[in-house]
Every structure is written in structure tokens, then in C-alpha cells.
Enzyme design. Structure first.
Site, PDB file in Angstrom:
ATOM      1  CE  LYS A 114     -55.036 -22.426 138.945  1.00 47.49           C
ATOM      2  NZ  LYS A 114     -55.893 -23.028 138.816  1.00 47.49           N
TER       3      LYS A 114
HETATM    4  C1  LIG Z   1     -55.651 -24.021 137.913  1.00 45.11           C
HETATM    5  C2  LIG Z   1     -56.701 -25.470 137.256  1.00 45.11           C
HETATM    6  C3  LIG Z   1     -56.960 -26.411 136.486  1.00 45.11           C
HETATM    7  C4  LIG Z   1     -55.380 -25.977 135.494  1.00 45.11           C
HETATM    8  O1  LIG Z   1     -54.029 -26.637 135.406  1.00 45.11           O
HETATM    9  P1  LIG Z   1     -52.601 -26.434 135.062  1.00 45.11           P
HETATM   10  O2  LIG Z   1     -52.064 -26.101 135.490  1.00 45.11           O
HETATM   11  O3  LIG Z   1     -53.459 -24.569 134.692  1.00 45.11           O
HETATM   12  O4  LIG Z   1     -53.155 -26.919 133.197  1.00 45.11           O
HETATM   13  C5  LIG Z   1     -57.162 -27.927 136.684  1.00 45.11           C
HETATM   14  N1  LIG Z   1     -58.600 -27.524 137.704  1.00 45.11           N
HETATM   15  C6  LIG Z   1     -58.108 -27.113 138.339  1.00 45.11           C
HETATM   16  C7  LIG Z   1     -59.512 -26.728 139.390  1.00 45.11           C
HETATM   17  C8  LIG Z   1     -58.201 -25.421 138.716  1.00 45.11           C
HETATM   18  O5  LIG Z   1     -58.127 -24.470 139.345  1.00 45.11           O
END
Ligand SMILES: *Cc1c(COP(=O)(O)O)cnc(C)c1O
Length: 467
Positions: A114
Site C-alpha cells: 500500500k
Molecule cells: C491491500 C492488500 C492486498 C490486496 O490488494 P488489492 O489492491 O485490494 O487487490 C493484498 N495484500 C496485502 C498485503 C494488502 O495490503
């Protein structure tokens, strides 16, 4: 570049206008009106750029056309540097088997992917707010990753406050410490006596009060923000250059998925001309998306039906960015009609129309993993390659293992193993973690407000804190 709604019912907007808003007026999501096409020559030029931020500038300047290039350059340089990310290349790469690579997207301050988008937003928001002479109070709910990443990106930034609600005593010690140890004046952590859904309901209640929302300039940093997608397109290009030896090579990419944001950036990158063959979508037990790609039926769940899993950042009831994909394959009129079906009957079935006939051409595969699959995958990769992977990445590696055919497969690493060391210890008892980094963060003083699950109290808090 102008931005239009996936449901076709809003006036076109500029990039800066799109950055600060949530949904479009018609309930749709913002999309660029066309997808920039990258020629072979440009791709060659981009491969030869040395730093991540140089590449980021090239990609971003195709979408953020209302920001002067010199300004954009400062924004990406301030986002993507070694102060914010642990490695010079910003993302990392390692091998976990013949033709299988892990692309590390978790080198940022909160050890999850993120940060790749949020650090860019942390630069972009103050810039746009300054330009418009506005302020923004971000009010959000988090079960761990997104909130933490937002706090670390926005701390100390001008014109911005963050009020982040999290469930009291329900996050891991490490997640709690990462969030509550931020002492900056513009960050307000609220530990709600309830579960994550209660936090979300409190935020919703606040946003439903339009007068209050406007008076206090309330906003969000949710995953439907197109600027987040843009920031994620960049690492698909960089990741390709790092894992494919020449631009004549094609790769497959595996994406551990929840809200469909990460994989959607990959779909965009491929449409721009990046030589990706297959995108492989991996879900955990919350398999709404795997179900769609297997059956053509998209059926969001109720939040009470969400399974709590060992890959918690993928525990979702509906995939907010999925609407953007349907828009790309079907256009705005069909998208509007399909989402009306969701409202009236709770799902849509694409096999009922003509769109499903093109299923093979999408070049998207999918699969799901169970807790046992993830644990065994963590064990297997450790045994075979002496590498630790986190439970989200293990989900991807497990699903990807069914699609190996000699083409280089790149699995996106969405979190660092140390962030989920409790689960990893279950799989690899003697995992060689250096917990010093974790213990250092856990030992920091914490700042938070414990609050009963009561919308009136939240309102009072905002009135006194942000006035
Ligand atoms: C947010 C997140 C995901 C999923 O990603 P999306 O963009 O919502 O599909 C997968 N793994 C981790 C560790 C995340 O923080």
C-alpha cells in the site's frame, strides 16, 4: 487527459479534480477517457532510465497532464527515495524457483505494498490542496494495513489531518504499534470499542451527514482513488524491466487480490503496451473474484459473511475496483446496467450476454487458496529456496503454481514476512527473523484515544479536535 465516470453520468474532470474526490456523482468510478499507448521505442527508452522516480515521472506525466512536469518531478522524487523505501531501486526482486520470481513491493515504511501508492498520495494531496487553497480531513476505518500506510504517508503534511478508526485490542501488536506510535499533531488514532465493521459504520454515518461532511472538509483515501491506480501502474513497468531480460520477452504476473486495485493497475499497464501475457488473480477464502472469473457471476457478499483469514488484507466482501474492469470490456452503458442488477437482485451473470464469449481473450486466470495451502506454500518455498514469504504472497505463489509453463512468472509480494511473523512461525518454527526491528517499533510510546462505539462521540471528537 480528462477523466470520465464508469457509468457515463458525470462531467469530464481533470486529474487534480479526480484526486480529491471519492465516487463520481452517478456512483461510478473515474477513468481516463483513453489509455496512453507506449511504443517499442518508448519502452526501450524507459528500460534505460536509471532511477525509479525517473520512470515514475514518465508514466505519471501521461495521466496527470494538468500538473507541470517540474512539479510532478518533485512529487515523485519526494515519494520514491531511499528515505521512504529501504532499497535504492524502491522495489526488489528475488528468485524462488526456476522461472519464478518474487517482486518485492513492501520496502516502504509499513512493510506492505500500500505504501507504493500512499507515499505518492502523501505528496500529491498537499500539492493539489495548496493549488485549490483547500484543506482535507481524512476520516477512515482500518483493520490494519491501509490505515497504517495512510498515517505514515500523511504525517506532518500541511493542509491535512487524519482521523483513523481501528478496532480496540483487535489488531496484532505490531500493527497496533506501527499505527499508534505516530506522534505527529495531524494524526488522530481512535481505538473503537468494537470490531472493524463498527469502525466502518461510524465513518459511513458521518459521511451520510452532508452538512457535517462539508463543514469539516471530510475526505477519504480509499482504494478507488485513480491516483492510487496510477502509482501502481509504475511498478508493473519497473518490475518488468527488472525481471525480463529484454523487451522481447513476455512475463506472467500473479497478484494476491482483494479490492482489485493492484491487478487493475496491471491490466492498465498491459493495455498501454507492456509485454505481459497472463495476469493471474489469487484470492483467499473470500473468493468473490475467483468465482467471477470461473463462472461469470459477480456476487458481492455481506460484510458478516467475510471470512477472517491468515491473509487479512485480502478479506473483502466486494471488490471496489472491479467496476473499472467491466467498464473496460463493456463500456459505460453496460456497466451502469450491470450495477443496477447488483442493486436489485444482488448479482449479475455475464454468461447471460455476449461479453462472456471473449473470456479467453482477457488473458486473466484465477484461483484461491486455503489457510492450509498458504502454510504449506510458506514451508515449501523456505525448504526449496531458503526464502520466507508472507501469507498474502504465499496465496499468490500457490495459485501461480498451477499456471507454470516455462514463461517467467512474477509473483507480487504485497507484504514483508516480518509483518505477519506470528503466522509464519506456525509454518516455519525456526524462521530466522530479526525481530529487533519489530521490537523497536513495539517499544515506542503510543498515542491513541479509546472511544465507545457511538457516532455522537466521534462527531464531538472531530468538532473539538479539528476546529
Ligand atoms: C491491500 C492488500 C492486498 C490486496 O490488494 P488489492 O489492491 O485490494 O487487490 C493484498 N495484500 C496485502 C498485503 C494488502 O495490503
Amino acid at each position: 487527459m480528462k477523466y470520465v465516470s464508469t457509468r457515463g453520468g458525470d462531467t469530464p474532470k481533470s486529474f487534480c479534480e479526480v484526486v480529491l474526490e471519492g465516487l463520481c456523482r452517478d456512483g461510478g468510478l473515474s477513468m481516463p477517457e483513453s489509455i496512453p499507448q507506449i511504443s517499442k521505442e518508448t519502452l526501450t527508452k524507459w528500460r534505460n532510465l536509471t532511477s525509479y522516480s525517473e520512470l515514475a515521472l514518465e508514466v505519471a506525466s501521461l495521466y496527470a497532464t494538468d500538473i507541470p512536469r517540474e512539479d510532478l518531478q518533485k512529487l515523485v522524487e519526494n515519494a520514491y527515495n531511499t528515505q521512504n523505501f529501504g532499497v535504492e531501486s524502491i522495489i526488489s526482486e528475488r528468485s524462488i524457483g526456476e522461472n519464478i520470481k518474487v517482486l518485492g513491493l513492501s520496502e516502504g515504511p509499513t512493510f506492505a505494498f500500500k505504501d507504493m501508492a500512499m507515499q505518492f498520495l502523501g505528496q500529491l494531496f498537499p500539492y493539489v490542496l495548496e493549488k485549490m487553497d483547500r484543506t482535507l480531513n481524512i476520516v477512515g476505518a482500518t483493520s490494519g494495513d491501509t490505515g497504517s500506510s495512510a498515517i505514515h504517508a500523511m504525517k506532518g503534511k500541511p493542509r491535512i489531518n487524519v482521523v483513523m478508526l481501528s478496532p480496540h485490542n483487535r489488531m496484532s501488536a505490531f500493527q497496533t504499534a506501527q499505527m499508534y506510535s505516530v506522534q505527529d499533531k495531524n494524526i488522530y488514532n481512535i481505538a473503537v470499542e468494537g470490531v472493524f465493521d463498527d469502525c466502518q459504520d461510524l465513518v459511513k454515518a458521518l459521511n451520510n451527514d452532508i452538512a457535517f461532511k462539508e463543514k469539516f472538509n471530510l475526505g477519504a483515501v480509499n482504494s478507488i482513488n485513480f491516483a492510487r491506480i496510477l502509482a501502481q501502474i509504475i511498478y508493473y513497468f519497473k518490475g518488468y524491466f527488472m525481471t525480463a531480460t529484454s523487451n522481447d520477452e513476455v512475463i506472467d504476473v500473479v497478484i494476491p487480490s482483494g479490492n482489485f486495485g493492484n491487478i487493475f493497475a496491471g491490466i492498465m499497464a498491459r493495455q498501454m503496451g507492456l509485454p505481459i501475457r497472463k495476469l493471474i488473480l489469487a484470492t483467499n477464502e473470500n473468493n468473490v473474484l475467483d468465482e467471477f472469473f470461473k463462472t461469470g457471476v459477480y456476487k458481492p457478499r455481506a460484510s458478516k459473511d467475510v471470512h477472517l483469514t491468515s491473509s487479512p488484507s485480502m478479506d473483502i466482501a466486494k471488490a471496489s475496483n472491479f467496476e473499472r474492469f467491466i467498464y473496460l470490456i463493456a463500456g459505460s452503458e453496460a456497466t451502469k446496467a450491470l450495477w443496477e442488477q447488483i442493486d436489485t437482485q444482488g448479482y449479475f451473470d455475464l454468461t447471460k450476454g455476449e461479453l462472456w464469449a471473449d473470456r479467453a481473450e482477457w488473458n486473466i486466470e484465477s484461483g484461491e487458496s486455503s489457510h492450509q495451502n498458504r502454510i504449506e506454500t510458506i514451508q515449501r518455498i523456505y525448504k526449496e529456496s531458503n526464502e520466507l514469504i508472507d501469507p498474502h504472497t504465499a496465496d499468490g505463489v500457490f495459485v501461480g503454481s498451477h499456471y507454470l509453463d516455462g514463461t517467467t512468472q512474477v509473483c507480487l509480494e504485497t507484504a514483508k514476512p516480518i509483518k505477519f511473523y506470528e503466522t509464519i512461525k506456525q509454518a516455519v518454527n525456526d524462521a530466522p527473523f530479526d525481530l529487533a526491528e519489530v521490537e523497536k517499533i513495539e517499544a515506542l510510546p503510543q498515542k491513541k484515544e479509546v472511544m465507545a462505539n457511538d457516532a455522537a462521540l466521534l462527531r464531538q471528537f472531530i468538532e473539538s479536535a479539528l476546529n
